[in-house]
Design a protein around this motif. Structure first.
Motif, PDB file in Angstrom:
ATOM      1  N   SER A   1       0.883   5.192  -2.121  1.00  0.00           N
ATOM      2  CA  SER A   1       2.229   4.839  -2.923  1.00  0.00           C
ATOM      3  C   SER A   1       2.704   6.144  -3.617  1.00  0.00           C
ATOM      4  O   SER A   1       3.865   5.849  -4.384  1.00  0.00           O
ATOM      5  CB  SER A   1       2.387   3.692  -3.581  1.00  0.00           C
ATOM      6  OG  SER A   1       1.354   3.829  -4.508  1.00  0.00           O
ATOM      7  N   GLY A   2       2.025   7.108  -3.714  1.00  0.00           N
ATOM      8  CA  GLY A   2       2.294   8.380  -4.758  1.00  0.00           C
ATOM      9  C   GLY A   2       2.149   7.915  -6.040  1.00  0.00           C
ATOM     10  O   GLY A   2       2.772   8.817  -6.941  1.00  0.00           O
ATOM     11  N   ASN A   3       0.987   7.135  -6.314  1.00  0.00           N
ATOM     12  CA  ASN A   3       0.644   6.921  -7.598  1.00  0.00           C
ATOM     13  C   ASN A   3      -0.869   6.943  -8.002  1.00  0.00           C
ATOM     14  O   ASN A   3      -1.625   6.139  -8.307  1.00  0.00           O
ATOM     15  CB  ASN A   3       0.929   5.438  -8.145  1.00  0.00           C
ATOM     16  CG  ASN A   3       2.496   5.377  -8.414  1.00  0.00           C
ATOM     17  OD1 ASN A   3       2.621   5.788  -9.633  1.00  0.00           O
ATOM     18  ND2 ASN A   3       3.317   4.537  -7.640  1.00  0.00           N
ATOM     19  N   ALA A   4      -1.387   8.240  -7.275  1.00  0.00           N
ATOM     20  CA  ALA A   4      -2.893   8.404  -7.173  1.00  0.00           C
ATOM     21  C   ALA A   4      -3.183   8.274  -8.808  1.00  0.00           C
ATOM     22  O   ALA A   4      -4.659   8.146  -8.756  1.00  0.00           O
ATOM     23  CB  ALA A   4      -3.142   9.802  -6.689  1.00  0.00           C
ATOM     24  N   ASP A   5      -2.465   8.549  -9.964  1.00  0.00           N
ATOM     25  CA  ASP A   5      -3.218   8.615 -11.090  1.00  0.00           C
ATOM     26  C   ASP A   5      -3.071   7.181 -11.812  1.00  0.00           C
ATOM     27  O   ASP A   5      -3.731   7.097 -13.025  1.00  0.00           O
ATOM     28  CB  ASP A   5      -2.246   9.401 -12.063  1.00  0.00           C
ATOM     29  CG  ASP A   5      -1.029   8.891 -12.353  1.00  0.00           C
ATOM     30  OD1 ASP A   5      -0.243   8.441 -11.358  1.00  0.00           O
ATOM     31  OD2 ASP A   5      -0.561   8.991 -13.583  1.00  0.00           O
TER      32      ASP A   5
ATOM     33  N   GLU B   1       4.175  14.999  -4.869  1.00  0.00           N
ATOM     34  CA  GLU B   1       3.919  13.460  -4.808  1.00  0.00           C
ATOM     35  C   GLU B   1       2.603  13.273  -4.983  1.00  0.00           C
ATOM     36  O   GLU B   1       1.636  13.695  -4.574  1.00  0.00           O
ATOM     37  CB  GLU B   1       4.354  13.201  -3.103  1.00  0.00           C
ATOM     38  CG  GLU B   1       4.373  11.682  -2.865  1.00  0.00           C
ATOM     39  CD  GLU B   1       4.670  11.366  -1.297  1.00  0.00           C
ATOM     40  OE1 GLU B   1       4.590  10.269  -1.198  1.00  0.00           O
ATOM     41  OE2 GLU B   1       4.885  12.479  -0.826  1.00  0.00           O
ATOM     42  N   GLY B   2       2.515  12.112  -5.725  1.00  0.00           N
ATOM     43  CA  GLY B   2       1.294  11.460  -6.012  1.00  0.00           C
ATOM     44  C   GLY B   2       0.446  12.158  -7.157  1.00  0.00           C
ATOM     45  O   GLY B   2      -0.457  11.732  -7.566  1.00  0.00           O
TER      46      GLY B   2
ATOM     47  N   ALA C   1       9.973   3.605 -13.449  1.00  0.00           N
ATOM     48  CA  ALA C   1       9.455   3.673 -12.417  1.00  0.00           C
ATOM     49  C   ALA C   1       7.948   3.604 -12.615  1.00  0.00           C
ATOM     50  O   ALA C   1       7.479   4.126 -13.485  1.00  0.00           O
ATOM     51  CB  ALA C   1      10.092   4.902 -11.691  1.00  0.00           C
ATOM     52  N   LEU C   2       7.084   2.979 -11.697  1.00  0.00           N
ATOM     53  CA  LEU C   2       5.750   2.968 -11.695  1.00  0.00           C
ATOM     54  C   LEU C   2       5.173   4.540 -11.831  1.00  0.00           C
ATOM     55  O   LEU C   2       4.187   4.670 -12.395  1.00  0.00           O
ATOM     56  CB  LEU C   2       5.113   2.251 -10.526  1.00  0.00           C
ATOM     57  CG  LEU C   2       5.396   0.774 -10.498  1.00  0.00           C
ATOM     58  CD1 LEU C   2       4.576   0.262  -9.237  1.00  0.00           C
ATOM     59  CD2 LEU C   2       5.137   0.176 -11.739  1.00  0.00           C
ATOM     60  N   ARG C   3       5.711   5.306 -11.185  1.00  0.00           N
ATOM     61  CA  ARG C   3       5.085   6.685 -11.042  1.00  0.00           C
ATOM     62  C   ARG C   3       5.077   7.231 -12.477  1.00  0.00           C
ATOM     63  O   ARG C   3       4.669   8.085 -12.739  1.00  0.00           O
ATOM     64  CB  ARG C   3       6.148   7.587 -10.093  1.00  0.00           C
ATOM     65  CG  ARG C   3       5.719   9.091 -10.028  1.00  0.00           C
ATOM     66  CD  ARG C   3       6.688   9.749  -9.051  1.00  0.00           C
ATOM     67  NE  ARG C   3       6.549  11.255  -8.951  1.00  0.00           N
ATOM     68  CZ  ARG C   3       5.621  11.901  -8.242  1.00  0.00           C
ATOM     69  NH1 ARG C   3       4.756  11.225  -7.538  1.00  0.00           N
ATOM     70  NH2 ARG C   3       5.579  13.209  -8.244  1.00  0.00           N
ATOM     71  N   GLU C   4       6.250   6.923 -13.326  1.00  0.00           N
ATOM     72  CA  GLU C   4       6.636   7.506 -14.772  1.00  0.00           C
ATOM     73  C   GLU C   4       5.693   6.840 -15.860  1.00  0.00           C
ATOM     74  O   GLU C   4       5.576   7.130 -16.945  1.00  0.00           O
ATOM     75  CB  GLU C   4       8.032   7.543 -15.034  1.00  0.00           C
ATOM     76  CG  GLU C   4       8.674   8.595 -13.850  1.00  0.00           C
ATOM     77  CD  GLU C   4       8.241   9.798 -13.858  1.00  0.00           C
ATOM     78  OE1 GLU C   4       7.955  10.543 -14.875  1.00  0.00           O
ATOM     79  OE2 GLU C   4       8.144  10.418 -12.821  1.00  0.00           O
TER      80      GLU C   4
ATOM     81  N   SER D   1       0.670  -1.133   0.012  1.00  0.00           N
ATOM     82  CA  SER D   1       0.065   0.095  -0.057  1.00  0.00           C
ATOM     83  C   SER D   1       0.708   1.269  -0.114  1.00  0.00           C
ATOM     84  O   SER D   1       0.462   2.227  -0.518  1.00  0.00           O
ATOM     85  CB  SER D   1      -0.857   0.228   1.157  1.00  0.00           C
ATOM     86  OG  SER D   1      -1.945  -1.208   1.242  1.00  0.00           O
ATOM     87  N   PHE D   2       1.924   1.412   0.734  1.00  0.00           N
ATOM     88  CA  PHE D   2       2.711   2.465   0.946  1.00  0.00           C
ATOM     89  C   PHE D   2       3.838   2.449   0.195  1.00  0.00           C
ATOM     90  O   PHE D   2       4.480   3.595  -0.302  1.00  0.00           O
ATOM     91  CB  PHE D   2       3.123   2.740   2.472  1.00  0.00           C
ATOM     92  CG  PHE D   2       1.967   2.709   3.245  1.00  0.00           C
ATOM     93  CD1 PHE D   2       1.358   4.091   3.578  1.00  0.00           C
ATOM     94  CD2 PHE D   2       1.287   1.711   3.656  1.00  0.00           C
ATOM     95  CE1 PHE D   2       0.322   4.378   4.318  1.00  0.00           C
ATOM     96  CE2 PHE D   2       0.186   1.879   4.594  1.00  0.00           C
ATOM     97  CZ  PHE D   2      -0.404   3.200   4.827  1.00  0.00           C
ATOM     98  N   GLY D   3       4.472   1.272  -0.362  1.00  0.00           N
ATOM     99  CA  GLY D   3       5.506   1.212  -1.284  1.00  0.00           C
ATOM    100  C   GLY D   3       5.223   1.299  -2.697  1.00  0.00           C
ATOM    101  O   GLY D   3       5.899   1.569  -3.791  1.00  0.00           O
ATOM    102  N   GLY D   4       4.169   0.806  -3.209  1.00  0.00           N
ATOM    103  CA  GLY D   4       3.735   0.551  -4.313  1.00  0.00           C
ATOM    104  C   GLY D   4       4.000  -0.778  -5.259  1.00  0.00           C
ATOM    105  O   GLY D   4       3.546  -0.874  -6.392  1.00  0.00           O
TER     106      GLY D   4
END
Length: 221
Positions: free
Chosen positions: A171-175, A219-220, A85-88, A33-36
């Motif tokens: 996890s900083g991936n709200a989108d 973030e996120g 990275a998942l965020r990108e 949940s928090f690391g993604g």
């Protein structure tokens, strides 16, 4: 970062299919949940194919950093080609699980949870389960970047059923959304795989990045 009273460290749900003799289990999805990080644990220890190397797999882990690891049944690991990275990520096919006979999958006997994904294979017994990640920025406008597939919106005559779930803002991936799709098996089984009940395939990096927007340094975002 650990969990708190409201959100658990990990969330687990099941990927299931409806059959005439009960609900069968394809896999567990586990999300940090928090690391993604995301873990795919098949209900049966099928073969994994990556760079034409076959092995028996225990689980596949997709890390927030972009690293992809395959844990072999014996406990050792295979490191796959790196990804963004998942965020990108704007859009990325994470894996394909080719199930050659869904009637042979283990029966789901425990009570279903609200977050379990139940897919309908209709009259098919040989299917491909596809797991992908898409940014919400591309769901509304997928034509911005080439190679993007929005399940249930993109025409696909082999698509049997699809579902979508949010990865979560923690996890900083709200989108990010996780897309799950069941397709007809589109190829003939390789003679070398006749003993395998299923085969996992890890696609390479799609190189489809999420479109930039104002506030991306937050973030996120």
């Amino acid at each position: 970062m650990g969990g708190n009273e409201t959100y658990p460290n990990n969330v687990t749900y099941r990927i299931l299919v409806e059959t005439s003799d009960g609900i069968k289990k394809i896999a567990n999805i586990i999300i940090d949940s928090f690391g993604g990080d995301i873990y795919y644990v098949p209900s049966e220890r099928g073969l994994i194919e990556e760079s034409r190397v076959s092995d028996v797999v225990d689980h596949v882990s997709f890390h927030a950093t972009g690293a992809v690891l395959i844990k072999r049944q014996g406990g050792t690991y295979i490191t796959c080609s790196g990804r963004s990275a998942l965020r990108e990520i704007g859009y990325q096919k994470m894996l394909e699980d080719h199930v050659y006979d869904i009637t042979a999958l283990p029966v789901q006997t425990k009570k279903l949870n609200e977050i379990d994904i139940v897919l309908n294979p209709k009259n098919e017994t040989a299917v491909t389960f596809q797991f992908s990640i898409i940014s919400g920025r591309l769901i509304a406008n997928p034509d911005v970047l080439p190679g993007v597939t929005v399940n249930a919106h993109t025409p696909d005559e082999d698509l049997l059923h699809s579902a979508r779930m949010c990865l979560g803002w923690h996890s900083g991936n709200a989108d990010k959304f996780l897309q799950y799709a069941l397709h007809r098996l589109s190829f003939q089984r390789n003679s070398a795989d006749l003993k395998a009940k299923r085969t996992l395939y890890i696609p390479p990096d799609s190189n489809v990045r999420r479109p930039k927007q104002f506030g991306d340094d937050e973030e996120g975002a």
